[in-house]
Each structure stands twice: as C-alpha cells, then as structure tokens.
Write an enzyme that holds these catalytic residues in place. Structure first.
Site, PDB file in Angstrom:
ATOM      1  N   ASP A   1     -38.924  84.426 -33.777  1.00 43.03           N
ATOM      2  CA  ASP A   1     -38.723  85.742 -33.158  1.00 43.03           C
ATOM      3  C   ASP A   1     -37.483  85.747 -32.279  1.00 43.03           C
ATOM      4  OD1 ASP A   1     -39.976  83.962 -31.342  1.00 43.03           O
ATOM      5  OD2 ASP A   1     -40.542  85.643 -30.066  1.00 43.03           O
ATOM      6  N   GLU A   2     -36.975  86.913 -32.036  1.00 41.16           N
ATOM      7  CA  GLU A   2     -35.908  87.159 -31.052  1.00 41.16           C
ATOM      8  C   GLU A   2     -34.726  86.201 -31.208  1.00 41.16           C
ATOM      9  OE1 GLU A   2     -38.481  89.161 -27.446  1.00 41.16           O
ATOM     10  OE2 GLU A   2     -38.433  86.972 -27.560  1.00 41.16           O
ATOM     11  N   ALA A   3     -34.371  85.905 -32.459  1.00 42.69           N
ATOM     12  CA  ALA A   3     -33.220  85.034 -32.730  1.00 42.69           C
ATOM     13  C   ALA A   3     -31.946  85.870 -32.730  1.00 42.69           C
ATOM     14  CB  ALA A   3     -33.417  84.309 -34.062  1.00 42.69           C
ATOM     15  N   HIS A   4     -31.688  86.538 -31.606  1.00 36.49           N
ATOM     16  CA  HIS A   4     -30.592  87.501 -31.538  1.00 36.49           C
ATOM     17  C   HIS A   4     -29.220  86.839 -31.609  1.00 36.49           C
ATOM     18  CE1 HIS A   4     -33.805  90.157 -30.697  1.00 36.49           C
ATOM     19  NE2 HIS A   4     -33.917  89.903 -29.406  1.00 36.49           N
TER      20      HIS A   4
ATOM     21  N   HIS B   1     -34.961  80.742 -28.906  1.00 35.43           N
ATOM     22  CA  HIS B   1     -35.880  80.215 -27.886  1.00 35.43           C
ATOM     23  C   HIS B   1     -35.783  78.686 -27.805  1.00 35.43           C
ATOM     24  CE1 HIS B   1     -38.053  83.929 -26.799  1.00 35.43           C
ATOM     25  NE2 HIS B   1     -37.926  84.271 -28.078  1.00 35.43           N
TER      26      HIS B   1
END
Length: 529
Positions: free
Chosen positions: A334-337, A271
């Site tokens: 979060d969401e550190a893909h 993000h």
C-alpha cells in the site's frame, strides 16, 4: 428444530431485558430462583438457538470430561484455567463418566470451526468435528456464565448455564485482527493479552504488521541490522524494540493455543524507511536515510532495479516463512507513492513467486490488484465508502478473476479511527467511526461488482501511531472489535443493530471483570456501574 432466523431475532430482543429467571437445585438443597444468561445473548450471534429445559449448575462436584486426545485435553485445560479461580472448584479433567461439562470430538457436519452446545440439568456437552470448534464452543460457554467467572478470585456464583441447544459455525473462514507493532512496539506479553481478547470473540487470524518506516520488529539473521538498527526507535522517538526469533515463535505458539493463525506482514516496496536506514545498498543512490519517527506515509521505496533488493526479499521471506506455520505471508504493497506504477508491477511480479517458493500464500493490501495478483492470492481492501469507483472496480475485477478478498474498509473497521472528535486517541483521516457504523454493513455486498463468493472474510486493523500501551489498545478495540467479529462469524440473517447493541451492552460487566477498558458509546445501552 432450530429456531428460524426470525425467531432467533426475537430471542435476541428478549435478551435486551437481561438474564431470565430459571430454577436450579444445588446439591442437597431446595431449588432457588437464579439468573441464567439467555442462550441468544452471545457475541457473535450463534447460527441457531433452541432454548428450553432446565439449566445446568456447575458445582464443586463438576468434572470436565474430555476425549482421550491431546487436542481435547488442551481445550479442557484451557476451560479449567478460566473457571477454577472464580468458582473455587477443582474441576478435574477426566476421560471417564458422564455428566458435568463434556468436550467431544466427533464426526458430523460441524465443519472446521463449528460446534454444538447442549445444556440440560444433567450437564453441558460441547461437540465439534475439530479442536478449533471445541475451543469456539468454550468461548460461547464462557459468555453463558456470569461475567464474574472471568475474575481471578473466588466469586459467589451460582454458575448456571441456561438449558437448550446452540448449533453454530462461521460465515467466513477468515476472521482477523491486525496489530501494528511497527509504529509503536508491543511486547510479547502485550501481544498475548490481545490474543486472549481476540479469542473470546472467535477471531482466528492475527495479522502482525512487523515492518514500516518507523520500525523493523523481527530479527533476520542474514540482515541483522534490520532489527538492531531499524528496530531501535518508534513514533515520537524512544527505544522501540524487536522480537527475537524465539519471541516470535512464542507469539505463534500462544496464538495457536487459542486457535489463531499468525499472518506476518513485511510491508514493501513502500513503508520501508527502517530497512533503507539499516542497509544503504537497498537505496537506489546507495545512501542510507536517517531513522524516522514521524507519521507521514508514501515517501520511501526499495530500489526496484537492484538485484540486491530481491536477494534481501528472498532472505527475509525465507527466514520468516520458516518461523511461521500458518498459510499466509502479507507483503503489504500500500501507499507506494514513491514507486512508479511500472516499477510497482515489476516488483510484485518478482516478489510474489518468492513467497510461493517458501510455501506461503500471498496477501497484499488491495493496491496489489493494480499489478497481477498471484494465483490464490488474497487482496485486503482498506478503502472507504467514498473511494473512487475506478479503484473499487479494479478490486472487483480482480475478485471476478479469482482473487479472494479480505474486507477492512477504513471508515468501518479501522480500530484506530476516533469514535468522535473528542476521542483522545486515534486518527480521523477516514472519518469518525462510532460503534453502529463499524457494525452496520454487510461484507457480502459491500464492494460493488465483487462476487460474494470472493469474500474470504473480514479483518479489523489497529494502527498504532497514537497507541503505546495495552490500555490504549483496549480503548480503541472495545467495543468495536466484537462487532467486526460478529460480521465475520454470524449468519447475515442475524444481523440487526438493535438486537446487537443490547447483546453488546451485556458484554460490559465481562470486560470489567477482565480488566478491559472500553469506550462507553452513547449508542449502546450500557448497564449502570
């Protein structure tokens, strides 16, 4: 003796019928019959209620009597500012005399935020051990007065407070709401408006999501392009915006005046497109990507292998911590893909000590439990009822090992989720979240395997991909926000959807008076307009 939980439930059911009739004698007149709001018709539900005796009537002769302390006077001035426009009364503050409305700080078993409210014909007294308790007691007093007390022009009254005693304190110390100012930017004035709405329901933590792919919203002197470039847009385009340090300090000050603590969040390592676009050296390939105005997630990452990344994090945390008197600093996670698991663990192992170095306690989204949470860190769970057992078990194991939990299940308390398929604003990736669903769950037993003692509280996030105005905020937060506040404040024994929905319905005229637009859910027996 205070009522038992069963008796309190019966009182709340009685409130479904609305206000009850009580006698009140105005100065120099006979005693007419007038309506007073039942003591139990408060949101959040009080810990205990003992109704009885004659009501108190606020008149032109009423004084607000406060202790001779700056803190008590500040709460008294806040109350006077609420009451004066609608009553038309002077309501002078004084440290002398008896009767009227008294705000007292006294030693006792009130805790950090608890209070006692006593109402009788001679006056109303709110007693607390700490200023926050006095302030929360004032919010209860507001709800015991007619909704028209919230209007900014003189109203007819009468201004009655039902007789009896409320003894109250919160179930959880952390009762939060998050506002995403990154996807769409909200001004200081708009944030202050939301703070006032949160305070009415005894929320005590304001989590500000200050950075994301679409915008960086806080000035950082050592990295100025974060704000000037990274803050120059938002979802869908437009000019975006950012807070100067003075702006941010004004938000912090205003929140403190309403007894809310600001929790700033810099989301990382994912993000982060706004930061990556602002400084090429933060990218592994040294190339700055363009600014981003879409709504996809998971495509950006700070370069974990570069030393400059940690110099950047150190500078940002140092400057933000210096502006933030509160205990916490949220590092996202979060969401550190686009970050490998090994790199994610390396990153968190280096970043958490930086937060500690500047005197703050780490909060991270629950993916932090996939690394090693620092001692004292809090993990904010945002999964769904349908989240995999393995992911839930990972969070529960961290809780068993001492990590505290803030519960924000997305399919329960994400305020940006649509109510139904016909809701014009919001998203639906976590499902539709009607009012009953947002209220009807127990934080203490929600996450399998997590000790109830690990739960520090609840938080209602409001993401802003589709929201750009205060009216948008109101439409999604109300009527769900008060239910989340009740989950955080009220004893588990008071939790009952059928009694809650009637108390919630009684809030609607107050929202009308305050200019708060809201969704008129068919699940709630709203009064006719």
């Amino acid at each position: 003796m205070p009522r038992t939980s069963r008796a309190l439930g019966a009182l709340l059911l009685a409130a479904a019928a609305g206000a009850f009739a009580v006698g009140a004698a105005p100065a120099g007149g006979a005693a007419p019959t007038a309506a007073a709001t039942p003591l139990g018709q408060v949101v959040p539900a009080p810990a205990s209620v003992h109704a009885g005796g004659n009501p108190y009537r606020i008149t032109a002769g009423t004084h607000i009597r406060v202790d001779d302390s700056r803190e008590a006077r500040q709460v008294g001035e806040y109350l006077a500012d609420v009451l004066r426009p609608s009553t038309g009364y002077r309501l002078p503050l004084t440290t002398q005399g008896h009767g009227g409305i008294q705000l007292r700080l006294a030693k006792g078993s009130y805790g950090a935020e608890g209070y006692r409210l006593d109402s009788a014909a001679s006056g109303v007294t709110i007693t607390a051990g700490e200023p926050a308790g006095l302030f929360h007691g004032v919010q209860t007093l507001r709800q015991l007065l007619p909704p028209s007390v919230e209007r900014k022009s003189v109203q007819p009254g009468p201004w009655l407070v039902a007789g009896g005693t409320i003894q109250d304190s919160p179930r959880y110390a952390y009762r939060g709401a998050m506002l995403d100012v990154s996807r769409h930017f909200f001004t200081v004035t708009q944030v202050k408006r939301y703070i006032d709405e949160l305070a009415l329901y005894k929320i005590n933590e304001l989590h500000l999501h200050l950075s994301d792919d679409q915008g960086w919203r806080i000035a950082v002197d050592s990295w100025p392009r974060l704000a000037t470039h990274g803050g120059s847009t938002q979802v869908g385009g437009g000019t975006g915006g950012h807070y100067t340090k003075a702006d941010y300090q004004e938000i912090v000050r205003y929140a403190a005046s309403r007894h809310l603590e600001v929790v700033p969040e810099i989301d990382m390592p994912g993000h982060t497109n706004a930061a990556l676009s602002s400084y090429a050296e933060l990218n592994c390939d040294g190339v700055a990507p363009p600014l981003y105005t879409g709504t996809d997630v998971g495509f950006s990452s700070l370069c974990v292998s570069k030393d400059v990344t940690y110099a950047f994090v150190d500078d940002v945390v140092r400057e933000l911590a210096a502006l933030t008197p509160g205990r916490y600093l949220h590092i996202g996670g979060d969401e550190a893909h686009s970050t490998s698991h090994d790199d994610y663990v390396r990153f968190m192992d280096r970043v958490q000590p930086i937060v500690a170095k500047y005197g703050k306690t780490v909060i991270g989204w629950h993916q932090l439990t996939g690394a090693t949470p620092a001692k004292g860190a809090l993990a904010q769970y945002w999964g769904l009822d349908s989240t995999s057992a393995a992911e839930k078990a990972q969070v529960a194991q961290a809780a068993q090992n001492g990590t505290g939990l803030i519960l924000s299940p997305a399919d329960r308390v994400y305020l940006d989720m649509k109510y139904t398929k016909d809701t014009p604003l919001g998203l639906a990736w976590a499902g539709y979240v009607e009012v009953q669903r947002s209220y009807d769950w127990d934080p203490g037993s929600y996450l399998p395997g997590a000790p109830a003692s690990a739960v520090r509280g609840v938080e209602a996030p409001l993401w802003s991909e589709t929201l750009s105005t205060s009216a948008d905020i109101d439409a999604m937060a109300f009527p769900r926000l008060p239910g989340v506040a009740e989950l955080g404040w009220s004893p588990a024994a008071t939790h009952d959807w059928n009694t809650y929905r009637t108390r919630l319905a009684a809030q609607a005229p107050r929202w009308d008076a305050l200019g708060i637009g809201y969704y008129r859910s068919p699940q709630v027996p709203w009064p006719a307009r």
